[in-house]
Design an enzyme around this catalytic site. Structure first.
Site, short mmCIF file in Angstrom:
data_model
loop_
_atom_site.label_atom_id
_atom_site.label_comp_id
_atom_site.label_asym_id
_atom_site.label_seq_id
_atom_site.Cartn_x
_atom_site.Cartn_y
_atom_site.Cartn_z
CE LYS A 86 -4.45 -1.50 1.71
NZ LYS A 86 -4.27 -2.92 2.04
CD GLU A 108 -10.71 4.82 1.15
OE1 GLU A 108 -10.39 5.98 0.85
OE2 GLU A 108 -10.16 3.80 0.67
CB SER A 376 0.05 -8.22 -0.86
OG SER A 376 -0.75 -9.05 -0.02
#
Ligand SMILES: *Cc1c(COP(=O)(O)O)cnc(C)c1O
Length: 395
Positions: A86, A108, A376
């Site tokens: 991310k 968010e 990930s």
């Protein structure tokens, strides 16, 4: 049909009129900086010096021997700063916001991972950060809420609707639209109205570009399979994108099969009963009831329980560029423990879904082939939850 920001028939901009000026401004600025060497150089420098790229393409020898088939390589996004892919997107968008002269970031978050990544880059670039989070999630994710506060972010609980991610998303968009002059909205996955799915994909495609480059040395040729988990689809689109025209490379997206087939028990948007519809500003597959109402998604993994999916994945699915499958909560839990025991790497529960699919895939492979799995994120954040799922009390 307006073809702007479309992947086949998917994507587009289905938003209230009040949001359009903000989207137009973002689209114009992204077009300007996308190919600007100065911007790209700054982005690459932060990825390298701050986030820790390139991430290793690790030959998982022990796991390979466990299956006795194709060689398995792990793309180690778990080794990045803040522990997951991310940060690639958060850094790119924050740099873009800075160039656009914005002073404030809004984001968010559901489980809190994207909120933490956004708060991190806001701290780094001296920007104000407001994170909208469902009131229910604020209660459930106390550790990440405190992390965001440590990083100087303001966490705003949203109690409307079900008090979860989709309500937080609506509030974040509303705030952005009314504070557009000084605020940029960092979306957390390859979803939302155009130009977001394209921007997020461009900031994540470094994953597949590195795999291509590293394969030459580590494998001696390109991989035969690339596998990634799919929530909104950002790590998966990053893993697939540079291989989209390589027809011989099989691209597999793994969704959360949760605890059953019934509506509300899984997040199988592309591999299950999802149908095209509109969610968060884009036309894409989504979980919906016969009246078109969004069905809440469920997964043991907070990063995968999203009822929609990025529009480019819908296009990849319908055109056969990639295929989409699912594994259950239990299969992911087993894979979480398997990688920990065999390789000494504790994977995120999200990534464990991609790893779990190896149980199905590996028997179909041969020893001269190779499989790359996108790891990930790291699993530290999931340890307490996994202990509970295994019936062990570590409090
Ligand atoms: C958020 C998250 C995901 C799911 O998001 P995508 O946009 O589908 O990549 C997957 N893995 C980890 C570790 C995450 O934090």
């Amino acid at each position: 049909m307006n073809t702007k920001g479309r992947f086949g028939k998917f994507g587009g901009q289905y938003v209230p009129e009040i949001v359009m000026p903000a989207l137009n401004e973002l689209e114009e600025n992204y077009a300007k900086y996308k190919d600007d060497p100065d911007f790209q150089n700054e982005f690459r420098t932060y990825l390298r010096e701050y986030a820790g790229r390139p991430t290793n393409l690790y030959y998982a020898k022990e796991l390979t021997e466990h299956y006795g088939k194709a060689r398995i390589f792990l793309k180690r996004e778990d080794l990045l700063h803040t522990g997951a892919h991310k940060i690639n997107n958060a850094l790119g968008q924050a740099l873009l916001a800075k160039r656009m002269g914005k002073k404030r970031i809004v984001a968010e978050t559901g489980a809190g991972q994207h909120g933490v990544a956004s708060a991190t880059v806001a701290a780094l670039f001296g920007m104000e950060c407001h994170v909208f989070m469902g009131a229910v999630d604020v209660e459930r994710q106390k550790l990440n809420v405190f992390r965001m506060k440590l990083l100087g972010a303001k966490v705003i609980p949203v109690s409307s609707g079900t008090g979860t991610l989709k309500d937080a998303t609506s509030e974040a968009i509303r705030y952005w639209a009314t504070n557009i002059t000084d605020t940029h909205y960092i979306i957390g996955s390859a979803v939302g109205p155009h130009p977001y799915p394209t921007i997020v994909r461009d900031f994540q495609k470094v994953i597949s570009e590195e795999i291509r480059e590293q394969s030459k040395e580590k494998i001696g040729k390109l991989p035969d399979y690339v596998v990634a988990c799919v929530g909104g689809g950002s790590n998966a689109i990053g893993t697939f994108y540079d291989f989209r025209n390589d027809k011989d490379i099989v691209k597999i997206g793994v969704e959360a099969g949760g605890r059953g087939e019934a509506p509300g028990e899984n997040a199988k948007t592309l591999s299950g009963t999802g149908e095209p519809g509109i969610l968060h500003g884009a036309y894409s597959y989504l979980l919906q009831d016969p009246d078109g109402q969004v069905v809440e998604a469920y997964s043991i993994s907070a990063g995968l329980d999203y009822p929609g999916v990025g529009p480019e994945h819908s296009f990849f699915r319908d055109t056969g560029i990639a295929k989409y499958v699912s594994v259950t909560d239990q299969q992911a839990l087993d894979a979480f423990q398997r990688l920990s025991e065999i390789e000494g790497i504790i994977p995120a529960m999200e990534s464990s879904h991609a790893l779990a699919y190896l149980e199905t895939l590996m028997p179909e492979t041969t020893k001269d082939q190779s499989v790359v799995v996108c790891l990930s994120g790291r699993g530290d954040k999931d340890v307490a939850m996994v202990a509970k799922a295994l019936g062990q009390n570590i409090e």
